[in-house]
Design a protein around this motif. Structure first.
Motif, mmCIF file in Angstrom:
data_model
loop_
_atom_site.group_PDB
_atom_site.id
_atom_site.type_symbol
_atom_site.label_atom_id
_atom_site.label_comp_id
_atom_site.label_asym_id
_atom_site.label_seq_id
_atom_site.Cartn_x
_atom_site.Cartn_y
_atom_site.Cartn_z
ATOM 1 N N GLN A 73 -11.189 38.426 9.663
ATOM 2 C CA GLN A 73 -11.956 39.302 10.541
ATOM 3 C C GLN A 73 -12.860 40.188 9.670
ATOM 4 O OE1 GLN A 73 -9.271 41.249 13.290
ATOM 5 N NE2 GLN A 73 -8.323 39.318 13.903
ATOM 6 N N PHE A 74 -13.850 39.555 9.040
ATOM 7 C CA PHE A 74 -14.658 40.213 8.021
ATOM 8 C C PHE A 74 -15.565 41.289 8.612
ATOM 9 C CE2 PHE A 74 -14.096 35.722 6.477
ATOM 10 C CZ PHE A 74 -13.085 36.029 5.573
ATOM 11 N N GLN A 75 -16.049 41.078 9.821
ATOM 12 C CA GLN A 75 -16.935 42.061 10.429
ATOM 13 C C GLN A 75 -16.210 43.388 10.646
ATOM 14 O OE1 GLN A 75 -20.314 41.766 10.970
ATOM 15 N NE2 GLN A 75 -20.086 43.963 11.342
ATOM 16 N N GLN A 76 -14.941 43.329 11.047
ATOM 17 C CA GLN A 76 -14.173 44.559 11.246
ATOM 18 C C GLN A 76 -13.961 45.287 9.927
ATOM 19 O OE1 GLN A 76 -11.248 42.463 14.318
ATOM 20 N NE2 GLN A 76 -10.852 44.650 14.185
ATOM 21 N N ILE A 77 -13.803 44.531 8.845
ATOM 22 C CA ILE A 77 -13.663 45.162 7.532
ATOM 23 C C ILE A 77 -14.962 45.858 7.148
ATOM 24 C CG2 ILE A 77 -13.307 44.711 5.066
ATOM 25 C CD1 ILE A 77 -11.436 42.429 5.869
ATOM 26 N N ALA A 78 -16.082 45.222 7.437
ATOM 27 C CA ALA A 78 -17.379 45.836 7.147
ATOM 28 C C ALA A 78 -17.541 47.143 7.916
ATOM 29 C CB ALA A 78 -18.502 44.867 7.492
ATOM 30 N N VAL A 79 -17.059 47.173 9.150
ATOM 31 C CA VAL A 79 -17.133 48.400 9.955
ATOM 32 C C VAL A 79 -16.277 49.500 9.326
ATOM 33 C CG1 VAL A 79 -16.543 49.418 12.186
ATOM 34 C CG2 VAL A 79 -17.677 47.189 12.094
ATOM 35 N N LEU A 80 -15.078 49.137 8.856
ATOM 36 C CA LEU A 80 -14.211 50.123 8.211
ATOM 37 C C LEU A 80 -14.892 50.711 6.981
ATOM 38 C CD1 LEU A 80 -10.702 48.397 8.392
ATOM 39 C CD2 LEU A 80 -11.489 50.363 9.707
ATOM 40 N N TYR A 81 -15.554 49.862 6.199
ATOM 41 C CA TYR A 81 -16.270 50.352 5.020
ATOM 42 C C TYR A 81 -17.407 51.279 5.436
ATOM 43 C CZ TYR A 81 -19.576 50.408 1.145
ATOM 44 O OH TYR A 81 -20.444 50.808 0.169
ATOM 45 N N GLY A 82 -18.119 50.908 6.487
ATOM 46 C CA GLY A 82 -19.224 51.743 6.947
ATOM 47 C C GLY A 82 -18.776 53.110 7.403
ATOM 48 N N ASN A 83 -17.552 53.203 7.903
ATOM 49 C CA ASN A 83 -17.045 54.489 8.402
ATOM 50 C C ASN A 83 -16.673 55.453 7.285
ATOM 51 O OD1 ASN A 83 -17.345 53.664 11.037
ATOM 52 N ND2 ASN A 83 -15.225 52.965 11.242
ATOM 53 N N ALA A 84 -16.121 54.928 6.186
ATOM 54 C CA ALA A 84 -15.578 55.819 5.162
ATOM 55 C C ALA A 84 -16.013 55.486 3.746
ATOM 56 C CB ALA A 84 -14.040 55.803 5.231
ATOM 57 N N GLY A 85 -16.696 54.361 3.526
ATOM 58 C CA GLY A 85 -17.124 54.001 2.188
ATOM 59 C C GLY A 85 -15.953 53.733 1.270
ATOM 60 N N VAL A 86 -16.147 53.983 -0.019
ATOM 61 C CA VAL A 86 -15.102 53.825 -1.025
ATOM 62 C C VAL A 86 -14.915 55.165 -1.727
ATOM 63 C CG1 VAL A 86 -14.507 52.754 -3.234
ATOM 64 C CG2 VAL A 86 -15.433 51.361 -1.389
ATOM 65 N N THR A 87 -13.678 55.597 -1.864
ATOM 66 C CA THR A 87 -13.374 56.856 -2.533
ATOM 67 C C THR A 87 -12.623 56.578 -3.826
ATOM 68 O OG1 THR A 87 -11.174 57.243 -1.570
ATOM 69 C CG2 THR A 87 -13.086 57.838 -0.226
ATOM 70 N N GLU A 88 -12.340 57.629 -4.567
ATOM 71 C CA GLU A 88 -11.594 57.470 -5.817
ATOM 72 C C GLU A 88 -10.177 56.988 -5.581
ATOM 73 O OE1 GLU A 88 -10.797 61.189 -7.785
ATOM 74 O OE2 GLU A 88 -10.901 62.315 -5.896
ATOM 75 N N HIS A 89 -9.686 57.102 -4.339
ATOM 76 C CA HIS A 89 -8.322 56.682 -4.030
ATOM 77 C C HIS A 89 -8.257 55.261 -3.461
ATOM 78 C CE1 HIS A 89 -7.094 60.792 -4.780
ATOM 79 N NE2 HIS A 89 -7.931 61.230 -3.857
ATOM 80 N N THR A 90 -9.409 54.628 -3.256
ATOM 81 C CA THR A 90 -9.408 53.261 -2.731
ATOM 82 C C THR A 90 -8.923 52.306 -3.817
ATOM 83 O OG1 THR A 90 -11.332 53.846 -1.375
ATOM 84 C CG2 THR A 90 -10.757 51.513 -1.550
ATOM 85 N N ASP A 91 -7.915 51.497 -3.523
ATOM 86 C CA ASP A 91 -7.352 50.621 -4.545
ATOM 87 C C ASP A 91 -8.237 49.396 -4.764
ATOM 88 O OD1 ASP A 91 -6.075 48.138 -2.995
ATOM 89 O OD2 ASP A 91 -5.721 49.938 -1.806
ATOM 90 N N GLU A 92 -8.011 48.706 -5.897
ATOM 91 C CA GLU A 92 -8.860 47.587 -6.293
ATOM 92 C C GLU A 92 -8.831 46.439 -5.286
ATOM 93 O OE1 GLU A 92 -8.222 46.071 -10.161
ATOM 94 O OE2 GLU A 92 -8.761 47.928 -11.187
ATOM 95 N N GLN A 93 -7.638 46.114 -4.789
ATOM 96 C CA GLN A 93 -7.555 45.000 -3.859
ATOM 97 C C GLN A 93 -8.395 45.257 -2.609
ATOM 98 O OE1 GLN A 93 -3.435 44.173 -3.055
ATOM 99 N NE2 GLN A 93 -3.273 42.753 -4.775
ATOM 100 N N THR A 94 -8.377 46.486 -2.125
ATOM 101 C CA THR A 94 -9.177 46.819 -0.946
ATOM 102 C C THR A 94 -10.670 46.699 -1.260
ATOM 103 O OG1 THR A 94 -7.452 48.308 -0.123
ATOM 104 C CG2 THR A 94 -9.664 48.619 0.757
ATOM 105 N N ILE A 95 -11.085 47.176 -2.429
ATOM 106 C CA ILE A 95 -12.491 47.069 -2.819
ATOM 107 C C ILE A 95 -12.919 45.609 -2.881
ATOM 108 C CG2 ILE A 95 -14.121 47.479 -4.693
ATOM 109 C CD1 ILE A 95 -12.476 50.014 -5.366
ATOM 110 N N LEU A 96 -12.073 44.766 -3.490
ATOM 111 C CA LEU A 96 -12.414 43.345 -3.603
ATOM 112 C C LEU A 96 -12.490 42.681 -2.234
ATOM 113 C CD1 LEU A 96 -10.239 42.357 -6.702
ATOM 114 C CD2 LEU A 96 -12.726 42.421 -6.570
ATOM 115 N N ARG A 97 -11.588 43.042 -1.337
ATOM 116 C CA ARG A 97 -11.620 42.444 0.001
ATOM 117 C C ARG A 97 -12.851 42.889 0.777
ATOM 118 N NH1 ARG A 97 -5.422 43.527 0.027
ATOM 119 N NH2 ARG A 97 -4.584 41.432 -0.369
#
Length: 698
Positions: free
Chosen positions: A610-634
């Protein structure tokens, strides 16, 4: 005019920093090695072998700074005790299991099998749930594939580990889907440097599932068998395993165990001799099941008040509820601290009363084990009790009754947006003791229960009624007396539930043990449901009354979506990923800053493509210093799957300078390659491989 110094290109700066990091890492390892060699041999062996894959960097530093053998022995005892699944017990099953694993590794993986890759994995995770050995296959190197189900928060719930033997007589080494690839698993010049050809060789020789596993160690990760490409998700997982001891989730778990050990190390009452636990599953106004519970001391003297300097009195307690799955794997832990000052009038009111704590756990239908610990922080006393819990599924048809709960008081007119303990339909019940509650002659038996039926519009029932029958008597005495009530079906809520509180006079009952059976029947369908309660009638009124405090964090938990995330973890433990996604989504909407929830949500959505939903999650909060590597890669790969590789590159370009992560650089390199940026791809790949070759920081 003075010329402005020229800035060095970014890739040269990064390369210099990497070389410095390699140099400093070597110095740190050499220094630590010298400190270890100064230890007596038995402590060297413990540090280098027994605890090698388990000890955190902070623990390493603390141990190496100890100056006496007595201090070291105490440290080692404490090291194992904070990892003990049953703190305070005379045996430590975790420590015993680790030593058994070390022995197994040495017996099966070579003279010092614990040092090998297979030894590391076996010591960390134990015997694999499934294991396959592939030897003697033409054109395929010897391989072992292990399958695990992991309860560790830092790791996927299910994963494979692959080992391969490069040459005859070599140790089996850990296989990386990205860094090694299928071409490292085959022999013959036609496939050794061609991933796709190698994958086809493996597919023909060992089957499609093995071929798929060489591309991803995660069973639910999408793979491209046509192109034989691998994401770096598996390699991130392997990196986590290599440094699992220092993973933030692991350290958080150890901190929780330290607190629990502190609570239970003073004086533990393991049995229910001094602590009573009453539980009841109830459906809330949203149609969700929750476990309501009260922990109550059986003796007033086991609770302590303390006087402050201003002559006020106060109390301080801690409550821990650990929820476990049927296989004893932890699901989540609820921890509460309650401290309160009492004025002199309140102190008089609570004297000689039985102290209790009321709380709720957001448990969906299923079977659980819940361990409760009630600690008095003032006298350093802890009481522990364990309960087997079954939350039934609400009925698809017919009727169902919850446990019958005796109560001491009932307060009406309660309105609250959150779930409050033993509260339903606007009524707050204060539960009495549970099974075997003692009542003085002349008192009324007061109790409540909840009726469950399929959800329906209450207006659809019209004037339909239910019959409630209460049969009270002593076993074998033939003195049963029966009362009846009529209940209007129209009083049910839209979720199909009705709370029924009842008061039965027992002034004519003689002292003794009694049992009440509750039967609710539908005259129209002849369907019936049953529940029961045991109680005692005593000649004199019980001396001690009750004094309960209520969970003070319920409103904060509701605001931050804590209950939703805990309910999701329960569904995950049951393998119900779709339900877990729904609850994690609700939790994340309430608290978009919760990176742990977002990480788990992205993991589950990625597995379902469900890649589109992941894109929406990124659009809502971006990436922070606490975002783990696996989440960034996904997230990056989700953009790639959506045909937006430019966004994948933009995301990673903004992250890699500050992260210095091999997998992130290597993934960025693969995206550069796809858009034709060959020089950038080569430079970034070189940096990624240099970082990946560094040992874990210590």
């Amino acid at each position: 005019m003075q010329s402005r110094p020229q800035k060095a290109p970014l890739h040269l700066v990064v390369s210099c920093l990497l070389l410095i990091q390699v140099f400093l890492t070597g110095i740190l390892f050499a220094t630590a090695s010298k400190d270890v060699k100064k230890l007596p041999v038995r402590y060297q062996q413990w540090f280098n072998r027994d605890a090698a894959y388990l000890i955190t960097d902070e623990e390493k530093g603390a141990f190496l700074h100890l100056s006496t053998d007595e201090e070291r022995d105490k440290f080692i005892d404490h090291f194992w005790e904070i990892r003990n699944p049953n703190p305070g017990s005379p045996t430590n099953t975790y420590r015993d299991e680790i030593y058994e694993r070390i022995q197994y590794a040495n017996q099966n993986f070579g003279h010092e099998g614990w040092r090998t890759d297979r030894g590391r994995i076996y010591i960390l995770f134990g015997k694999p749930q499934q294991k396959a050995l592939y030897v003697g296959q033409a054109n395929v190197r010897p391989m072992e594939i292990w399958f695990y189900s992991s309860p560790h928060k830092a790791l996927p719930p299910f994963f494979y580990i692959v080992f391969y033997q490069r040459d005859t007589g070599d140790e089996f080494r850990l296989y990386s889907p990205y860094m090694d690839g299928p071409d490292k698993l085959v022999t013959g010049t036609g496939a050794e440097n061609d991933r796709l050809t190698a994958l086809k060789v493996i597919d023909r020789s060992l089957g499609r599932e093995v071929a798929r596993t060489t591309l991803s160690l995660l069973p639910d990760e999408p793979v491209d068998l046509d192109a034989a490409t691998s994401s770096l998700t598996s390699d991130v997982m392997l990196g986590t395993i290599r440094n699992l001891a220092n993973n933030p989730f692991n350290k958080e778990m150890l901190d929780q165990h330290r607190r629990l050990l502190e609570a239970v190390s003073h004086r533990i009452v393991i049995s229910g001799e001094f602590l009573e636990v009453l539980t009841a599953p109830l459906v809330d106004s949203h149609g969700d099941t929750n476990l309501h519970y009260v922990l109550r001391l059986k003796r007033p003297e086991d609770f302590t008040l303390q006087q402050a300097q201003d002559e006020q009195y106060y109390f301080s307690v801690e409550v821990v509820a650990r929820v476990l799955a049927p296989d004893n794997k932890p699901i989540f832990e609820q921890e509460r601290k309650v401290s309160q000052f009492l004025i002199s009038q309140q102190v008089e009111q609570v004297k000689n009363k039985l102290f209790g704590y009321e709380g709720t756990l957001p448990l969906p239908p299923g079977k659980y084990t819940v361990e409760f610990v009630l600690s008095n922080e003032l006298n350093k006393t802890a009481f522990r009790e364990q309960k087997e819990i079954v939350i039934p599924d609400p009925p698809a048809k017919g009727l169902q009754l919850t446990a019958v709960v005796p109560f001491a008081e009932a307060e009406t007119g309660i309105t609250s947006p959150t779930v409050r303990p033993f509260t339903a339909a606007g009524v707050k019940f204060t539960p009495s003791s549970g099974e075997g509650v003692a009542l003085g002659q002349g008192r009324d038996l007061k109790f409540f229960y909840q009726i469950w039926a399929p959800p329906a519009d209450p207006r659809s029932y019209g004037s339909a009624k239910l019959i409630a029958e209460y049969a009270v008597g002593r076993m074998g005495m033939h003195d049963t007396k029966t009362l009846q009530d009529e209940l209007q079906r129209s009083e049910f809520d839209a979720n199909g539930t009705l709370i029924n509180g009842k008061k039965i006079p027992i002034s004519d009952l003689k002292p003794g043990n009694y049992r009440m059976v509750v039967t609710v029947s539908d005259p129209a369908t002849r369907e019936r449901a049953f529940s029961s309660l045991n109680f005692r009638v005593v000649s004199s009124e019980p001396a001690n009354r009750i004094w309960d405090v209520i969970d003070p964090s319920a409103s904060d938990d509701a605001r931050l979506g804590v209950g939703e995330s805990q309910r999701a973890l329960c569904y995950l433990s049951q393998g119900k990923d779709s339900e877990a996604i729904g609850w994690l989504t609700r939790s994340y909407r309430k608290d978009p800053s919760n990176e742990v929830v977002r990480s788990k949500l992205v993991e589950l959505l990625f597995a379902k493509q469900q890649f589109q939903q992941i894109a929406v999650l990124y659009g809502n909060a971006g990436v922070t210093e606490h975002t783990d590597e696996q989440t960034i890669l996904r997230i990056a790969e989700s953009f790639h799957k959506l045909g937006q590789v430019g966004k994948s590159i933009q995301l990673l370009e903004g992250i890699v300078p500050g992260r210095q992560s091999g997998p992130l650089y290597l993934t960025l390199s693969s995206y550069y390659q796809q858009v034709g940026e060959t020089q950038k791809a080569a430079d970034t790949e070189r940096k990624g491989k240099m970082i990946a070759s560094l040992p874990p920081k210590s």
